[in-house]
Design an enzyme around this catalytic site. Structure first.
Site, PDB file in Angstrom:
ATOM      1  N   HIS A   1       7.470   9.309  -6.828  1.00 17.73           N
ATOM      2  CA  HIS A   1       7.630   8.072  -6.070  1.00 17.73           C
ATOM      3  C   HIS A   1       9.029   7.936  -5.467  1.00 17.73           C
ATOM      4  O   HIS A   1       9.250   7.121  -4.572  1.00 17.73           O
ATOM      5  CB  HIS A   1       7.350   6.875  -6.982  1.00 17.73           C
ATOM      6  CG  HIS A   1       6.782   5.688  -6.278  1.00 17.73           C
ATOM      7  ND1 HIS A   1       7.134   5.342  -4.993  1.00 17.73           N
ATOM      8  CD2 HIS A   1       5.882   4.763  -6.667  1.00 17.73           C
ATOM      9  CE1 HIS A   1       6.478   4.250  -4.637  1.00 17.73           C
ATOM     10  NE2 HIS A   1       5.706   3.880  -5.625  1.00 17.73           N
TER      11      HIS A   1
ATOM     12  N   THR B   1       3.452  -5.171  -3.519  1.00 19.17           N
ATOM     13  CA  THR B   1       4.299  -4.471  -2.566  1.00 19.17           C
ATOM     14  C   THR B   1       4.346  -5.174  -1.219  1.00 19.17           C
ATOM     15  O   THR B   1       3.317  -5.528  -0.658  1.00 19.17           O
ATOM     16  CB  THR B   1       3.786  -3.039  -2.349  1.00 19.17           C
ATOM     17  OG1 THR B   1       3.650  -2.384  -3.601  1.00 19.17           O
ATOM     18  CG2 THR B   1       4.740  -2.258  -1.457  1.00 19.17           C
TER      19      THR B   1
ATOM     20  N   THR C   1      10.781  -1.227   0.247  1.00 20.10           N
ATOM     21  CA  THR C   1       9.902  -2.317  -0.179  1.00 20.10           C
ATOM     22  C   THR C   1      10.681  -3.497  -0.737  1.00 20.10           C
ATOM     23  O   THR C   1      11.827  -3.364  -1.174  1.00 20.10           O
ATOM     24  CB  THR C   1       8.922  -1.857  -1.277  1.00 20.10           C
ATOM     25  OG1 THR C   1       9.663  -1.462  -2.441  1.00 20.10           O
ATOM     26  CG2 THR C   1       8.050  -0.714  -0.788  1.00 20.10           C
TER      27      THR C   1
END
Length: 667
Positions: free
Chosen positions: A382, A496, A507
């Site tokens: 991620h 998100t 984000t």
């Protein structure tokens, strides 16, 4: 490794830490961009391969641009602003209310006011000064706190899994098709890599026509995390054609062994599917008739400091080990030929996130796992990218496969190629012991994870849009109602929101558990409340949610700003302000304490799954197609308080109730 609160509350830092008429435009993911909406309208509602092939436009026309370059707008994007302190604290207090008693709220309000008039002002001015000399004051802090400083294993805690959508049309489960399908999928994936290299990928815009930052697409390929004793780092070997030569090889893992081969020919042309298949078949044949390999990939599932120490030992043993690591790290993409045969999507999420670690390199930004029954999925770090990049990549491949019905129409000639090379590591007993220890560390968390995905098919985007309602807002309300029905209390929730309209931004957190959502959830369980009143409360909750999303998309939430202020204090050696140690901070989700970790991944067949942030929490990602809503829910088995199966069942019951509520209303 114990699976306890310390892992789940610390790992995300401070940042991860009704029915509404539809005037509020709010992009949640890349699929909400202009290109995403065009893609959605093209693929939604198709059934057979023949119909799909006839209706699918040329993906190169949709994704490519010869007039504009992929990264040409980067320098003109606005710098990341510093939010107004008063506004941030107001948003924070509002998010705290559903989770605390009146006395606790009064105490928190006092702490916030003291912060606002005292040390908060000092930290705000320091942050404003920092922002004057930085295009994005959050970028490095975000990477360090959210990803690189944590010493816990990445998998399955941090990595995300995305299922290949091809099983819905071209490629249903069928043993014996692993290599053939892998060759097709990898060919089009490499074509997508090539489009980015040539800077031909169309720059994305949001629903209002604002350019979105494309920097994450530079880290999707040829990128790998490297463990450090105290902090990890990210190495990206990717270069555009104008910048130079980018590594063109692929790494392949099979039965504990690792190979590499070139994904391009001598002229830089992408290998055809038959050529890729021939290379993969060579690897498959060797591995099927040889003992299982060393399985060194397992060390990437160890605790980060321990993996860093093991890596240092490997490099010290033999220069060849360093060269091998470089080949893995710099490869375009990591590929796994896996012996598992997951029977459904739930099991596929399970084995992709928590499968055999000897056949994974969890540090790679992008690992494609091809299973023995022809199904496939991606396991992704991620840190380099958010899910939007992977969705776009998978959509490009999916459209190409739909157009050719999964069958290669080009030449089947296989040119002479250099055979795949096995990466053989020189190891000693300490390294062998480290591999075995890492397997056990990974197994502790992997065996504890449970994933389930189900399809709700009574309605979807078409029905909700016909009522001028936002589909994702509807799902967020359903998630709030589900948790409240099961536990009779609200859940601090992470959702998100994208802030890609700013330079190198990623984000913001939308804290979607609001007082309005709580009031509506209570009304749904009260038989004395009329349907009209329930609709009225729902509209208020949905309107609040849409407003919060619009604000979050402009960095006007509270979590990222609060993270920045805490990082300023840390860098200046100041004590952490009381606001961050206040019980209300944790109760509302601060410090990574979000009980529900949610994200909308768009309106297409692509979706993903992640582990919960908290031991007693849920992961709940979802996609919404024309006539169905599909969540992927995860829990930790060690928690006696969570039940993913019951959560899904209750969620679907609630979606039924909400649909009936709408049918009985005047909307």
């Amino acid at each position: 490794m114990s699976v306890g609160r310390s892992v789940y509350s610390i790992r995300s830092g401070y940042l991860l830490t009704g029915w509404r008429r539809f005037p509020v435009s709010r992009p949640v993911s890349s699929s909400r961009s202009v290109l995403g909406r065009r893609l959605c309208s093209s693929v939604t509602g198709t059934n057979s391969p023949e119909k799909m092939a006839a209706n699918i436009p040329d993906p190169d026309v949709m994704f490519r641009s010869d007039e504009e370059k992929t990264f040409q707008y980067q320098d003109s994007l606005p710098s990341l602003p510093v939010p107004d302190l008063k506004h941030t604290l107001k948003k924070y207090l509002d998010s705290v209310k559903p989770h605390v008693t009146p006395d606790e709220y009064t105490r928190t309000e006092s702490i916030v006011r003291q912060f606002e008039s005292g040390v908060g002002q000092e930290l705000q001015q320091k942050l404003i000064t920092k922002a004057k000399y930085s295009r994005n004051w959050l970028e490095k802090w975000w990477e360090d706190v959210a990803y690189f400083e944590g010493r816990y294993p990445m998998a399955p805690l941090i990595n995300l899994a995305g299922l290949f959508p091809y099983s819905y049309h071209c490629y249903p489960a069928k043993p014996g098709t692993q290599v053939e399908r892998a060759g097709m999928i990898l060919h089009y994936t490499l074509k997508f890599w090539e489009i980015i290299r040539k800077e031909k990928l169309r720059a994305e815009k949001d629903n209002k026509g604002n350019q979105l930052c494309m920097s994450q697409f530079r880290k999707a390929f040829n990128t790998c995390r490297v463990p450090g004793i105290n902090k990890d780092k990210l190495l990206s070997y990717f270069l555009t054609e104008s910048e130079g030569i980018s590594p063109g090889h692929i790494s392949v893992m099979c039965r504990g062994r690792i190979y590499v081969f070139d994904g391009q020919d001598a002229n830089g042309e992408i290998l055809t599917p038959p050529e890729i298949q021939s290379q993969l078949q060579r690897i498959r044949d060797i591995c099927d008739f040889q003992p299982e390999g060393l399985g060194i990939g397992a060390v990437t599932g160890d605790e980060r400091t321990q993996w860093a120490q093991t890596r240092n030992q490997l490099i010290a043993l033999d220069p060849k080990n360093y060269a091998n690591l470089e080949l893995i790290q710099s490869s375009i993409i990591n590929v796994v030929l896996d012996d598992s045969q997951p029977k459904d999507n739930s099991e596929m999420f399970q084995v992709t996130l928590a499968g055999n670690p000897v056949n994974r390199w969890f540090d790679k930004s992008n690992t494609f796992v091809f299973y023995a029954n022809g199904l496939g999925a991606a396991n992704c770090d991620h840190a380099p990218c958010d899910g939007m990049m992977f969705v776009t990549m998978l959509l490009y491949t999916d459209l190409n496969l739909m157009r050719c019905k999964g069958q290669w129409k080009g030449t089947r000639e296989i040119r002479e190629q250099t055979h795949p090379v096995e990466l053989e590591f020189n190891v000693n007993q300490d390294i062998v012991a480290a591999i075995e220890r890492a397997k056990q560390v990974f197994k502790t968390s992997a065996d504890n994870l449970f994933c389930i995905t189900r399809e709700y098919t009574r309605y979807g985007k078409t029905f909700l849009r016909s009522k001028n309602l936002h589909p994702s807002t509807h799902m967020q309300m359903a998630l709030q109602y589900t948790y409240y029905k099961m536990y009779k209390k609200p859940a601090p929730t992470y959702e998100t929101a994208t802030i890609r309209r700013f330079y190198h931004a990623r984000t913001e957190t939308l804290r979607s558990c609001t007082q309005e959502a709580l009031d509506w959830s209570k009304a749904m369980l009260d038989p004395a409340v009329t349907n009209d009143r329930r609709v009225q409360l729902y509209l208020a909750a949905a309107s609040k949610h849409n407003s919060l999303m619009d604000e979050a998309n402009h960095l006007n939430g509270c979590d990222r700003h609060l993270l920045g202020l805490s990082c300023v204090a840390k860098e200046d050696g100041l004590p952490l302000p009381d606001l961050y140690s206040d019980l209300s901070f944790t109760k509302s989700g601060g410090g990574g304490s979000f009980v529900l970790s949610t994200s909308f991944v768009g309106y297409t067949a692509v979706y993903g799954c992640v582990a919960p942030m908290m031991e007693h929490g849920y992961g709940a990602f979802y996609k919404i197609e024309a006539n169905k809503i599909v969540p992927a829910v995860s829990v930790w088995k060690s928690s006696p308080h969570t039940d993913a199966v019951k959560f899904c069942e209750t969620l679907f019951q609630n979606l039924d109730e909400m649909g009936q509520m709408l049918q009985n209303s005047k909307l």
